[in-house]
Each structure stands twice: as C-alpha cells, then as structure tokens.
Design a protein around this motif. Structure first.
Motif, short mmCIF file in Angstrom:
data_model
loop_
_atom_site.label_atom_id
_atom_site.label_comp_id
_atom_site.label_asym_id
_atom_site.label_seq_id
_atom_site.Cartn_x
_atom_site.Cartn_y
_atom_site.Cartn_z
N LEU A 189 -1.91 -0.08 -3.78
CA LEU A 189 -2.58 1.20 -3.52
C LEU A 189 -1.59 2.33 -3.31
O LEU A 189 -1.98 3.50 -3.32
N THR A 190 -0.32 1.99 -3.10
CA THR A 190 0.76 2.97 -3.01
C THR A 190 1.90 2.51 -3.91
O THR A 190 2.05 1.30 -4.16
N PRO A 191 2.71 3.43 -4.40
CA PRO A 191 3.79 3.04 -5.32
C PRO A 191 4.76 2.02 -4.74
O PRO A 191 5.31 1.20 -5.48
N ASP A 192 4.96 2.03 -3.42
CA ASP A 192 5.92 1.09 -2.83
C ASP A 192 5.27 -0.24 -2.44
O ASP A 192 5.94 -1.12 -1.89
N GLY A 193 3.98 -0.40 -2.70
CA GLY A 193 3.31 -1.66 -2.40
C GLY A 193 3.03 -1.90 -0.94
O GLY A 193 2.72 -3.03 -0.55
N ALA A 194 3.10 -0.86 -0.11
CA ALA A 194 2.84 -1.03 1.32
C ALA A 194 1.38 -1.36 1.60
O ALA A 194 1.06 -1.89 2.66
N HIS A 195 0.50 -1.01 0.67
CA HIS A 195 -0.92 -1.31 0.80
C HIS A 195 -1.38 -1.97 -0.49
O HIS A 195 -1.07 -1.49 -1.59
N VAL A 196 -2.13 -3.05 -0.36
CA VAL A 196 -2.55 -3.83 -1.51
C VAL A 196 -4.03 -4.21 -1.35
O VAL A 196 -4.46 -4.59 -0.25
N TRP A 197 -4.78 -4.10 -2.44
CA TRP A 197 -6.15 -4.61 -2.49
C TRP A 197 -6.15 -5.92 -3.26
O TRP A 197 -5.56 -6.01 -4.33
N ARG A 198 -6.80 -6.93 -2.70
CA ARG A 198 -6.83 -8.24 -3.32
C ARG A 198 -8.28 -8.68 -3.54
O ARG A 198 -8.96 -9.10 -2.59
N PRO A 199 -8.80 -8.60 -4.75
CA PRO A 199 -10.16 -9.06 -5.04
C PRO A 199 -10.18 -10.57 -5.31
O PRO A 199 -10.13 -11.02 -6.44
N PHE A 200 -10.22 -11.36 -4.26
CA PHE A 200 -10.16 -12.81 -4.41
C PHE A 200 -11.29 -13.34 -5.30
O PHE A 200 -11.07 -14.18 -6.17
N GLY A 248 -1.66 -4.60 4.36
CA GLY A 248 -0.75 -3.47 4.47
C GLY A 248 0.32 -3.67 5.51
O GLY A 248 0.14 -4.44 6.47
N THR A 249 1.43 -3.00 5.33
CA THR A 249 2.53 -3.04 6.29
C THR A 249 2.64 -1.75 7.09
O THR A 249 3.52 -1.62 7.94
N ARG A 250 1.78 -0.79 6.78
CA ARG A 250 1.69 0.43 7.57
C ARG A 250 0.22 0.72 7.85
O ARG A 250 -0.67 0.22 7.16
#
Length: 276
Positions: free
Chosen positions: A96-107, A135-137
């Motif tokens: 969700l951000t260019p640095d990958g700090a936030h990710v959506w995972r549609p299992f 997310g890490t932030r």
C-alpha cells in the motif's frame, strides 16, 4: 490497529494488545472488541487464541469460536461459531506504500460462510471473504484516507483499493479474482461518489460509467470509519458487496481515541485460568 490502548502504549508491544473484533448487524446487533494483555494470547501455526475466543484452520476451513462481551450501549454476550470455507487460498500481497510498510493480503477473496451464534435469527449461510492488513507503522502516519470494496462476481470477486497518502500520492488498484484464487490487475472503472456516512465520512467506490452506486445497508458507523453494503454495477452487471471508508485525519484527532476507548475496554490481566 484501532485499539486506543495500543496507541497510548507507544505501539511497542503488540502481543500485549490483542483483540477479536466481532460485529453483528440489524435488530439486536452487537459490537465486541476487548483489548487483552499477552496472558490472553496463544498461537500455533494453525491456530490463534485470544482470551475465550479462537480461530483454527482445519481441513481447509477456518473455524472461529466466539465468546465475547458486547460493548456499550448494547451489552450482552456474543457466543457461537463461524465457519469460513475458501474456494481457494492466494499468495497475493499488495503493498500500500512504495516502501512496503503497509501490505494488504487477500488470503481468500471468495468464500462460503456459515454463522451459528447463540441468538434468535443469527444463524445463516452466505458469501464471504478473508483478508488482512499488515504494517510496520501506524496507518495514520502514512495515510489521510482510503476506501476499499469487495464485490462478488459470477466467477469470483473484484476488489478495489483507493487511498490518499500523507505525502500527496495516491493508490488506485483493482484486482479480479477467479474461483481458483488466480488474480489479475485490471483497469479500475471510474470513481463514483456515495453519500456521506452518518458521521459525515467521505465515501466513494467504483462503477461503470454513468452508474450511481447506492448503500443498501449501513453496517458500522464511527467518527472515522464506515462499513456498509453497497450495490454497484461492474461490466454491465449489478453486484452488492462490502464497502469500507476510513478517515485517518479524524483518527489522528486527540478526541477520537478517548471516545473509542468506551467501545474498546481494556482487560490487561485476563488469563486462561479464569472465565472471560
């Protein structure tokens, strides 16, 4: 990620702030989200236990056992079982951000769901999904707002993710999943505005050109968040799915977290040796 207690703690120890959020809608609907300490957490590769409630993978199904207390103003117990049966599991991740700090995972974007709760009328079967955000932030550090929608199709599901980041950039993604879980990125249809929520949260979704989506059921309404059932038209076919809108500018407000704490009580000393 919306626990005010976790935010106030400085977000240093997530395992000391664990919650199972359960919400039912319609007459007699309840909302439960209790922030518990690390003594209420147990994990294995196949299971997650939070206090008296648990989630467990067995024979290709996610079996959820619920035993929670409703938050004010509608108190009472929420007990029962939910079984989620995916048509397929995916390995898809969407940064969700260019640095990958936030990710959506549609299992599992396409599932069947069976609900059996201990209350009249709370037993049914239908269409569902299983996804997660990592997310890490804190979300409010990187986003001002986002909307998300998941709409069933004849052969699977289509998901839309639109976000405005704090740095001024935007995310606009549409992903189509088939029944086997295969995913492909598609060109998003035009944005279409929805009426603001009861708390005046700004909302939009995606729809065929010229079509006006509409809310058909209000599910959850908060000062910074809206969840609802929305009917839209995609590729000439009407479909009804779950829609979410999130205003992180409001969530950053110092007034929101004390309000949220009334709905998310803290039980730091819960242990498996006691009742819930």
């Amino acid at each position: 990620m919306f626990s005010p207690w976790y935010a106030w703690s400085g977000r240093h120890d997530p395992e000391n702030h664990v919650c199972l959020n359960v919400a039912t809608y319609g007459p007699g609907g309840r909302f439960a989200m209790t922030d518990r300490g690390r003594g209420a957490l147990r994990q294995t590769p196949q299971s997650l236990t939070i206090g008296p409630s648990s989630l467990h993978w067995q024979d290709g199904q996610l079996k959820i056992r619920i035993d929670e207390r409703g938050a004010p103003p509608l108190f009472g117990r929420l007990r029962g079982r939910i079984t989620v049966t995916p048509s397929a599991l995916t390995r898809i991740e969407l940064p969700l951000t260019p640095d990958g700090a936030h990710v959506w995972r549609p299992f599992a974007p396409t599932c069947r769901i069976e609900v059996d709760l201990d209350a009249p009328g709370w037993r049914w079967q239908g269409h569902g999904y299983f996804d997660a955000n990592f997310g890490t932030r804190a979300l409010e550090e990187d986003f001002d707002s986002w909307t998300w929608g998941r709409f069933p199709t004849g052969t699977g599901s289509t998901c839309f993710y639109d976000a405005r980041r704090r740095d001024g950039s935007a995310l606009a993604t549409a992903i189509r999943f088939d029944a086997e879980g295969a995913a492909r990125s598609v060109t998003p249809p035009p944005t279409a505005r929805l009426r603001r929520s009861l708390w005046q949260v700004t909302r939009q979704t995606r729809a065929d050109p010229g079509h006006a989506p509409r809310q058909v059921q209000n599910m959850l309404d908060a000062p910074f968040y809206s969840r609802s059932m929305v009917t839209t038209r995609l590729d000439g076919t009407e479909t009804t799915g779950v829609h979410e809108a999130l205003d992180l500018r409001r969530f950053r407000s110092a007034l929101v977290k004390p309000m949220l704490a009334l709905r998310v009580p803290r039980r730091a000393r819960w242990s498996f040796a006691q009742d819930s």
